[in-house]
Design a protein around this motif. Structure first.
Motif, short mmCIF file in Angstrom:
data_model
loop_
_atom_site.label_atom_id
_atom_site.label_comp_id
_atom_site.label_asym_id
_atom_site.label_seq_id
_atom_site.Cartn_x
_atom_site.Cartn_y
_atom_site.Cartn_z
N ARG A 1 0.86 -1.17 0.00
CA ARG A 1 0.00 0.00 0.00
C ARG A 1 0.90 1.22 0.00
O ARG A 1 2.02 1.17 0.51
CB ARG A 1 -0.90 -0.02 1.23
N THR B 1 2.72 -2.29 4.55
CA THR B 1 1.90 -3.49 4.45
C THR B 1 0.76 -3.41 5.48
O THR B 1 -0.04 -4.32 5.59
CB THR B 1 2.73 -4.75 4.72
N SER C 1 -4.98 1.67 -0.77
CA SER C 1 -4.72 0.26 -1.02
C SER C 1 -5.00 0.00 -2.49
O SER C 1 -5.63 0.81 -3.18
CB SER C 1 -5.64 -0.61 -0.16
N TRP C 2 -4.56 -1.13 -2.98
CA TRP C 2 -4.77 -1.42 -4.39
C TRP C 2 -6.16 -1.98 -4.67
O TRP C 2 -6.47 -2.34 -5.80
CB TRP C 2 -3.67 -2.31 -4.93
N LYS D 1 -0.35 -0.56 -10.67
CA LYS D 1 -0.10 -0.58 -9.23
C LYS D 1 1.33 -0.21 -8.87
O LYS D 1 1.88 -0.67 -7.88
CB LYS D 1 -0.43 -1.95 -8.63
N ASN E 1 -9.25 1.42 -1.42
CA ASN E 1 -9.61 2.01 -0.14
C ASN E 1 -8.67 3.17 0.11
O ASN E 1 -7.48 3.11 -0.22
CB ASN E 1 -9.50 0.99 0.99
N TRP F 1 -2.35 -0.86 7.50
CA TRP F 1 -3.39 0.12 7.14
C TRP F 1 -3.43 1.11 8.29
O TRP F 1 -4.25 1.02 9.20
CB TRP F 1 -4.74 -0.56 6.93
#
Length: 121
Positions: free
Chosen positions: A33, A99, A52-53, A75, A56, A101
């Motif tokens: 991310r 990696t 995120s991919w 990406k 989000n 969130w």
């Protein structure tokens, strides 16, 4: 190792827009991310946005509604579209990978060199 390269910074006036880019290359770049941070003179580095991919997104309160983070289909590139810029947005903007969130700086592993954004009043 993932290499990150930011671009797109510059000098603009209050109310203007600017788009930053961050290109990621290297080992498994697309699995991370990607987020943006910024550091103003004399201040600590602060979180700006994260994507995120699966698209989000997360934003800091100070930029929500004015900045938009998005990525490309490959990406490997993430953008930060900044609108209605204010003098307090003046900072060096960094992209970073994670990696997690989280808006916490400690969650980010790889960092770019940064790009300067200066907003005049």
């Amino acid at each position: 190792q993932v290499h990150l390269a930011e671009s797109g910074g510059g000098l603009v006036q209050a109310g203007d827009s600017l788009k930053l880019s961050c290109v990621a290359s290297g080992r498994a770049a697309s699995v991370f991310r990607m987020g943006w941070f910024r550091q103003a003179p004399g201040k600590e580095r602060e979180f700006v946005a994260l994507i995120s991919w699966t698209n989000n997104t997360m934003y800091s309160r100070s930029v929500k509604g004015r900045f938009t983070i998005y990525g490309d289909e490959a990406k490997t590139t993430v953008y930060l579209q900044m609108s209605n810029l204010k003098p307090e947005d003046t900072a060096i903007y960094y992209c970073a990978t994670t990696t997690d969130w989280s808006p916490r700086e400690v969650s980010y592993e790889n960092w770019g060199q940064g790009t300067q954004v200066t907003v005049s009043s």
